[in-house]
Design a protein around this motif. Structure first.
Motif, PDB file in Angstrom:
ATOM      1  N   GLU A   6       0.829  -1.202   0.000  1.00  0.00           N
ATOM      2  CA  GLU A   6       0.000   0.000   0.000  1.00  0.00           C
ATOM      3  C   GLU A   6       0.865   1.254   0.000  1.00  0.00           C
ATOM      4  O   GLU A   6       0.635   2.187  -0.786  1.00  0.00           O
ATOM      5  CB  GLU A   6      -0.923  -0.005   1.219  1.00  0.00           C
ATOM      6  CG  GLU A   6      -1.771   1.245   1.342  1.00  0.00           C
ATOM      7  CD  GLU A   6      -2.565   1.286   2.632  1.00  0.00           C
ATOM      8  OE1 GLU A   6      -3.760   0.966   2.566  1.00  0.00           O
ATOM      9  OE2 GLU A   6      -1.982   1.619   3.685  1.00  0.00           O
ATOM     10  N   ARG A   9       2.457   1.848  -3.358  1.00  0.00           N
ATOM     11  CA  ARG A   9       1.470   2.321  -4.338  1.00  0.00           C
ATOM     12  C   ARG A   9       1.161   3.793  -4.135  1.00  0.00           C
ATOM     13  O   ARG A   9       1.006   4.544  -5.095  1.00  0.00           O
ATOM     14  CB  ARG A   9       0.180   1.493  -4.244  1.00  0.00           C
ATOM     15  CG  ARG A   9       0.321   0.059  -4.728  1.00  0.00           C
ATOM     16  CD  ARG A   9      -1.040  -0.587  -4.916  1.00  0.00           C
ATOM     17  NE  ARG A   9      -1.822  -0.643  -3.685  1.00  0.00           N
ATOM     18  CZ  ARG A   9      -1.751  -1.612  -2.782  1.00  0.00           C
ATOM     19  NH1 ARG A   9      -0.901  -2.615  -2.956  1.00  0.00           N
ATOM     20  NH2 ARG A   9      -2.518  -1.600  -1.711  1.00  0.00           N
ATOM     21  N   HIS A  10       1.087   4.210  -2.894  1.00  0.00           N
ATOM     22  CA  HIS A  10       0.698   5.592  -2.607  1.00  0.00           C
ATOM     23  C   HIS A  10       1.813   6.596  -2.862  1.00  0.00           C
ATOM     24  O   HIS A  10       1.535   7.798  -2.965  1.00  0.00           O
ATOM     25  CB  HIS A  10       0.202   5.706  -1.163  1.00  0.00           C
ATOM     26  CG  HIS A  10      -1.097   5.008  -0.920  1.00  0.00           C
ATOM     27  ND1 HIS A  10      -1.669   4.914   0.332  1.00  0.00           N
ATOM     28  CD2 HIS A  10      -1.951   4.376  -1.762  1.00  0.00           C
ATOM     29  CE1 HIS A  10      -2.805   4.245   0.238  1.00  0.00           C
ATOM     30  NE2 HIS A  10      -2.991   3.908  -1.018  1.00  0.00           N
ATOM     31  N   GLU A  24      -0.254  10.312  -8.071  1.00  0.00           N
ATOM     32  CA  GLU A  24      -1.629  10.453  -7.593  1.00  0.00           C
ATOM     33  C   GLU A  24      -1.580  10.447  -6.073  1.00  0.00           C
ATOM     34  O   GLU A  24      -1.355   9.406  -5.448  1.00  0.00           O
ATOM     35  CB  GLU A  24      -2.502   9.311  -8.112  1.00  0.00           C
ATOM     36  CG  GLU A  24      -3.979   9.460  -7.798  1.00  0.00           C
ATOM     37  CD  GLU A  24      -4.680  10.512  -8.643  1.00  0.00           C
ATOM     38  OE1 GLU A  24      -5.782  10.953  -8.225  1.00  0.00           O
ATOM     39  OE2 GLU A  24      -4.153  10.894  -9.713  1.00  0.00           O
ATOM     40  N   ASP A  26      -2.784  10.238  -2.398  1.00  0.00           N
ATOM     41  CA  ASP A  26      -3.880   9.436  -1.868  1.00  0.00           C
ATOM     42  C   ASP A  26      -4.555  10.123  -0.682  1.00  0.00           C
ATOM     43  O   ASP A  26      -3.887  10.632   0.226  1.00  0.00           O
ATOM     44  CB  ASP A  26      -3.354   8.062  -1.444  1.00  0.00           C
ATOM     45  CG  ASP A  26      -4.478   7.096  -1.164  1.00  0.00           C
ATOM     46  OD1 ASP A  26      -4.939   7.056   0.003  1.00  0.00           O
ATOM     47  OD2 ASP A  26      -4.904   6.391  -2.088  1.00  0.00           O
ATOM     48  N   TRP A  29      -3.989   9.767   3.406  1.00  0.00           N
ATOM     49  CA  TRP A  29      -2.931  10.423   4.177  1.00  0.00           C
ATOM     50  C   TRP A  29      -3.342  11.810   4.645  1.00  0.00           C
ATOM     51  O   TRP A  29      -2.508  12.641   4.988  1.00  0.00           O
ATOM     52  CB  TRP A  29      -1.661  10.487   3.341  1.00  0.00           C
ATOM     53  CG  TRP A  29      -1.143   9.127   3.025  1.00  0.00           C
ATOM     54  CD1 TRP A  29      -1.473   8.333   1.970  1.00  0.00           C
ATOM     55  CD2 TRP A  29      -0.231   8.366   3.820  1.00  0.00           C
ATOM     56  NE1 TRP A  29      -0.827   7.126   2.041  1.00  0.00           N
ATOM     57  CE2 TRP A  29      -0.049   7.119   3.176  1.00  0.00           C
ATOM     58  CE3 TRP A  29       0.464   8.605   5.012  1.00  0.00           C
ATOM     59  CZ2 TRP A  29       0.778   6.128   3.672  1.00  0.00           C
ATOM     60  CZ3 TRP A  29       1.293   7.622   5.506  1.00  0.00           C
ATOM     61  CH2 TRP A  29       1.440   6.401   4.837  1.00  0.00           C
ATOM     62  N   TYR A  39       4.314  12.179   4.408  1.00  0.00           N
ATOM     63  CA  TYR A  39       3.885  11.456   3.207  1.00  0.00           C
ATOM     64  C   TYR A  39       4.306  12.212   1.950  1.00  0.00           C
ATOM     65  O   TYR A  39       4.863  11.628   1.011  1.00  0.00           O
ATOM     66  CB  TYR A  39       2.372  11.255   3.249  1.00  0.00           C
ATOM     67  CG  TYR A  39       1.768  10.834   1.921  1.00  0.00           C
ATOM     68  CD1 TYR A  39       2.120   9.624   1.323  1.00  0.00           C
ATOM     69  CD2 TYR A  39       0.842  11.649   1.272  1.00  0.00           C
ATOM     70  CE1 TYR A  39       1.560   9.240   0.110  1.00  0.00           C
ATOM     71  CE2 TYR A  39       0.274  11.273   0.065  1.00  0.00           C
ATOM     72  CZ  TYR A  39       0.649  10.067  -0.520  1.00  0.00           C
ATOM     73  OH  TYR A  39       0.109   9.692  -1.719  1.00  0.00           O
ATOM     74  N   ALA A  71      -5.553  15.541  -2.027  1.00  0.00           N
ATOM     75  CA  ALA A  71      -5.587  14.276  -2.742  1.00  0.00           C
ATOM     76  C   ALA A  71      -5.888  14.525  -4.217  1.00  0.00           C
ATOM     77  O   ALA A  71      -6.662  15.416  -4.563  1.00  0.00           O
ATOM     78  CB  ALA A  71      -6.651  13.366  -2.129  1.00  0.00           C
ATOM     79  N   ARG A 151      -2.955   4.174   8.689  1.00  0.00           N
ATOM     80  CA  ARG A 151      -1.894   3.645   7.823  1.00  0.00           C
ATOM     81  C   ARG A 151      -0.793   2.966   8.632  1.00  0.00           C
ATOM     82  O   ARG A 151       0.076   2.311   8.067  1.00  0.00           O
ATOM     83  CB  ARG A 151      -1.256   4.782   7.006  1.00  0.00           C
ATOM     84  CG  ARG A 151      -2.234   5.656   6.227  1.00  0.00           C
ATOM     85  CD  ARG A 151      -2.558   5.056   4.874  1.00  0.00           C
ATOM     86  NE  ARG A 151      -3.480   3.949   4.948  1.00  0.00           N
ATOM     87  CZ  ARG A 151      -4.799   4.081   5.080  1.00  0.00           C
ATOM     88  NH1 ARG A 151      -5.356   5.263   5.198  1.00  0.00           N
ATOM     89  NH2 ARG A 151      -5.568   3.020   5.103  1.00  0.00           N
TER      90      ARG A 151
END
Length: 268
Positions: A6, A9-10, A24, A26, A29, A39, A71, A151
């Motif tokens: 995860e 990916r983020h 992109e 997310d 966060w 982040y 986001a 997270r």
């Protein structure tokens, strides 16, 4: 670029050419009116790593937060400044015409350095994990304010978790066991998030809420060993509407692997 966990990916980035990367951001966060600063720093850090794969590790990163990131789509623009045994670059996180975060960073290869950390700092001692307070017990209002708390697995020192029940200690310190919830092991890019992952230390001063970062300088000192990290945030001074927050991160091998200082605004 393939991303297995995860977290990966983020923070994933896609090259656009000429030192530009698409990302992109997310919504998971989010904190307060924007996205968590650590982040964002890992996203930018990952873009720098992609631009300079032979020097993949942040060593020192100085970041100025110019506005809250949201986001959705964003770009990272990486500009080389100096190349040698290490590389120094500038990088901007942009959304539309707005720069949300601007960074000056030095990168290198920590694996090529001697695998030793010598320090006079005393390792952070926390109670056994089963005696600590899990972030799953955090008040509903805090979980609404900061969805990013889901997270992580964070196990807070019970003597520094008065904010859980509205009875803060009045001491400017919060410490916890820490790991990413998806099981991803720590690395230098993840450490950039870890340095800004715990709730603001002002929670234990009776001032909960979003504390937007103005500037953060991070030092990554060594490749972290696998396993749980131990993280401590401390503040010693509030002046005007700002406070400093010092962070240290210890790995499972009892090494001080990352440090930071940030200047942030007090929660309103």
């Amino acid at each position: 670029m393939s991303a297995a966990t995860e977290f990966d990916r983020h923070i994933d980035v896609s090259p656009l050419g000429d030192g530009r990367f698409a990302v992109e951001l997310d919504a998971g966060w989010a904190v307060g009116a924007g996205l968590n600063g650590g982040y964002q720093l890992s996203v930018v850090g990952n873009a720098i790593r992609a631009a300079f794969p032979q020097q993949p590790d942040p060593i020192v990163v100085s970041a100025y937060y110019l506005g809250p990131a949201q986001a959705g789509p964003a770009t990272v623009e990486v500009t080389p400044r100096r190349a040698g045994r290490t590389v120094t670059v500038g990088a901007d996180l942009r959304q539309g015409e707005d720069v949300r975060l601007t960074v000056l960073a030095t990168y290198g290869d920590l694996a090529a350095q001697p695998d030793a950390v010598a320090t006079t700092a005393e390792p952070l001692v926390l109670p056994p994990r089963e005696e600590c307070r899990p972030n799953s017990e955090a008040p509903a209002a805090i979980r609404t304010l900061a969805p990013l708390i889901d997270r992580f697995e964070m196990l807070f020192h019970p003597d520094q978790a008065g904010w859980f029940g509205g009875e803060p200690t009045g001491r400017g310190e919060i410490s916890a066991w820490f790991r990413l919830k998806d099981g991803r092991q720590p690395d230098p890019i993840a450490l950039l998030t870890v340095l800004d992952a715990l709730p603001p230390v002002t929670f234990e001063l009776g001032r909960p809420g979003w504390a937007p970062t103005i500037e953060l300088t991070a030092h990554v000192r060594a490749l972290p060993a696998p396993g749980w990290l131990r993280v401590r945030h401390v503040t010693r001074n509030i002046a005007g509407d700002m406070f400093e927050e010092d962070c240290e991160v210890w790995d499972s091998a009892d090494r001080l692997v990352a440090q930071s200082r940030q200047l942030a605004r007090l929660p309103r």
